[in-house]
Scaffold this active site. Structure first.
Site, PDB file in Angstrom:
ATOM      1  CG  ASP A 101      -0.225   0.054   2.555  1.00 23.50           C
ATOM      2  OD1 ASP A 101       0.837  -0.596   2.687  1.00 23.50           O
ATOM      3  OD2 ASP A 101      -0.725   0.733   3.473  1.00 23.50           O
ATOM      4  CD  GLU A 166       4.221   0.681   6.978  1.00 26.13           C
ATOM      5  OE1 GLU A 166       4.952   1.000   7.928  1.00 26.13           O
ATOM      6  OE2 GLU A 166       3.908   1.491   6.071  1.00 26.13           O
TER       7      GLU A 166
HETATM    8  N1  BES Z   1       8.667   3.099   5.133  1.00 24.74           N
HETATM    9  C1  BES Z   1       8.031   3.806   6.179  1.00 24.74           C
HETATM   10  C2  BES Z   1       8.812   3.763   7.485  1.00 24.74           C
HETATM   11  C3  BES Z   1      10.037   4.593   7.327  1.00 24.74           C
HETATM   12  C4  BES Z   1       9.904   5.963   7.364  1.00 24.74           C
HETATM   13  C5  BES Z   1      11.241   4.013   7.077  1.00 24.74           C
HETATM   14  C6  BES Z   1      11.006   6.752   7.136  1.00 24.74           C
HETATM   15  C7  BES Z   1      12.337   4.790   6.834  1.00 24.74           C
HETATM   16  C8  BES Z   1      12.214   6.164   6.839  1.00 24.74           C
HETATM   17  C9  BES Z   1       6.653   3.264   6.415  1.00 24.74           C
HETATM   18  O1  BES Z   1       6.009   2.885   5.246  1.00 24.74           O
HETATM   19  C10 BES Z   1       5.832   4.354   7.021  1.00 24.74           C
HETATM   20  O2  BES Z   1       5.774   5.430   6.518  1.00 24.74           O
HETATM   21  N2  BES Z   1       5.181   4.022   8.098  1.00 24.74           N
HETATM   22  C11 BES Z   1       4.229   4.870   8.700  1.00 24.74           C
HETATM   23  C12 BES Z   1       3.507   4.030   9.703  1.00 24.74           C
HETATM   24  C13 BES Z   1       2.265   4.627  10.235  1.00 24.74           C
HETATM   25  C14 BES Z   1       1.310   5.079   9.198  1.00 24.74           C
HETATM   26  C15 BES Z   1       1.600   3.652  11.180  1.00 24.74           C
HETATM   27  C16 BES Z   1       4.911   6.058   9.340  1.00 24.74           C
HETATM   28  O3  BES Z   1       6.014   5.934   9.887  1.00 24.74           O
HETATM   29  O4  BES Z   1       4.331   7.143   9.263  1.00 24.74           O
HETATM   30 ZN    ZN Z   2       6.841   2.065   3.878  1.00 25.39          ZN
END
Ligand code: BES
Ligand code: ZN
Length: 470
Positions: A101, A166
């Site tokens: 997603d 996710e």
């Molecule tokens: N890939 C990201 C996590 C991430 C962010 C890794 C920055 C490396 C650098 C992941 O898809 C993400 O954005 N997760 C969300 C989770 C939330 C919506 C529960 C986030 O961190 O905002």
């Molecule tokens: Zn991500």
């Protein structure tokens, strides 16, 4: 040294496998472009069918790679894709996780082309999801394509779980993990959804922050009121909301919710020293981000503040008149979405309750204030000396010829803590985009060099992992 020097012609793989990788380059790029054309935005109900299309796309690829038990699992919201390639008897099993997603693509007018009209130009893929996280799914799939092309099976057993929520809190996956524990049995979980370190330095992420996402609604009346006829006599919900928000965090970056820091595990002096030794250039980071100044938490460096300290941010705020010109009203209601980024051992539910109680306590009379939980996930930490982490170090070193760094990431991947707590698995966070890849923003991009070299790292990693003690 950076990742760009590595490709093409890596010597990290045996020559026939490298030849297979090289021959698949065009198909690999085409696969990412095709996948990125599917607008699989988990947060928007109108894209529910696209979520299924994206899940089926992956499932078809897995079947083509001779995976078994391939299944697009229905859930209360978006599907989960499951599959296995278990062809290495006696070898360890890795549970491979990525998400298909993506975040909403607005504001659309800032994209070079449409967000779901991806392209490859000047060594960059551009499009929603190419970095976060579809590119990394395609890297995993094409590490396997290359192995299949030379008639090899991966040297470890692989179980795949690709999720579609996710970016929306992972509720369906959380519910599915427990009952499917036996299908997920493994020795290690490998999550490819993080990035390299600033400056495109190969990295392994060993810490992620948790999250607690909530909404505050402040309601005055069923309809807007004339601000002349009522102003001064009633509470204004927008003013009230502003006061509430102002009470949540100080200018020093400290969150003011009582109890917020109670469970925080402090960075040790060794951890702070290791972080200080990373090649982080705060001024370059500031300049690239385009902000006038950086503001960390008092007493902590910028890198510490953005990766290892909890924080609170308003994600959106609205209410009242927003058109051109002027309209003299007292808004009927005002709202804010806000999220806290958490560190070990803060508990999202407990943090929500602390926020809710504090907001109730400071809410002014004359309006109705409610605080609603939206989603949450715990922080996670991985020991750097785990054999699986060390196998990833060797794979990165073999492809890039440099020592990868260990870093903590400020973002969240909610399922990481569940793999650890529910399945008891060590987690290796092995991701390849550059940290300034515009994830969640317009013109998200992925360097083709990292895409190419990352695919090779994954193939090499399975060999390195096979050598790991069970
Ligand atoms: N890939 C990201 C996590 C991430 C962010 C890794 C920055 C490396 C650098 C992941 O898809 C993400 O954005 N997760 C969300 C989770 C939330 C919506 C529960 C986030 O961190 O905002
Ligand atoms: Zn991500």
């Amino acid at each position: 040294m950076t990742a760009n020097s590595a490709i093409p012609g890596s010597t990290a793989l045996d020559p026939s496998l490298e030849a297979a990788m090289t021959s698949l380059r065009e198909a690999r790029a085409e696969a990412l472009l095709e996948f990125a054309r599917i607008p699989s935005i988990s947060a928007l109900p109108e894209h529910a069918a696209d979520m299924v299309t994206a899940a089926e796309w992956i499932a078809d690829r897995l079947r083509g790679l001779k995976a078994t038990e391939v299944e697009v699992v229905k859930t209360d919201l978006h599907p989960i894709v499951y599959g296995k390639i278990h062809e290495a008897p006696g070898a360890p099993t890795a549970l491979v996780y990525c998400h298909f997603d993506v975040q909403p693509a607005d504001p659309l007018d800032l994209w070079e082309t449409g967000p779901f009209d991806p392209f490859l130009e000047d060594g960059r893929f551009v499009g929603r999801g190419v970095a976060d996280d579809k590119g990394q799914i395609v890297m995993h799939l094409y590490a396997l394509e290359a192995l299949r092309l030379v008639g090899r099976a991966p040297a470890v057993n692989l179980t795949f779980v690709f999720e579609g929520e996710e970016e929306y809190g992972s509720d369906s996956l959380f519910a599915w993990i427990g009952p499917n524990r036996s299908r997920l049995a493994a020795d290690v979980a490998v999550i490819s959804d993080t990035t390299f370190f600033e400056g495109n330095v190969p990295a392994i992420t060993v810490g992620l922050r948790g999250i607690m996402y909530a909404q505050i609604d402040v309601v005055l009346s069923p309809v807007d009121l004339h601000s002349g006829g009522y102003g001064g006599a009633v509470e204004n919900p927008a003013n009230a909301l502003a006061r509430i928000i102002a009470s949540l965090k100080g200018p020093d970056g400290r969150v003011k919710i009582p109890g917020f820091y109670d469970d925080v595990v402090a960075l040790t002096p060794d951890e702070r020293a290791a972080m200080a030794a990373l090649p982080f250039d705060a001024e370059a980071y500031r300049e690239e981000t385009g902000v006038p100044a950086l503001v960390g938490e008092a007493g902590w460096t910028i890198l510490e503040s953005k990766t290892s300290r909890p924080t609170l941010d308003v994600n959106g705020i609205w209410g009242g008149f927003q058109g051109d010109g002027a309209k003299t009203i007292i808004p009927a209601h005002a709202h804010a979405k806000l999220s806290t980024r958490l560190v070990a051992k803060q508990n999202p539910t407990k943090i929500f309750e602390a926020l809710r109680d504090y907001v109730a306590q400071i809410a002014p009379p004359g309006v109705t204030v409610t605080t609603t939980y939206i989603h949450g996930g715990e922080a996670s930490l991985t020991p750097t000396d785990h054999p699986a982490t060390q196998a990833a170090v060797r794979a990165l070193r073999a492809v890039y010829g440099v020592e990868p760094v260990f870093m903590r990431e400020g973002g969240s991947i909610p399922v990481t803590a569940a793999f650890d707590h529910v399945l008891g698995l060590p987690v290796v966070l092995l991701g390849f985009p550059q940290p300034n890849c515009n994830a969640h923003a317009p013109n998200e991009w992925l360097s083709e060099a990292n895409f190419e070299s990352g695919t090779r790292v994954i193939a090499r990693f399975w060999d390195e992992l096979a050598a790991m003690r069970r």
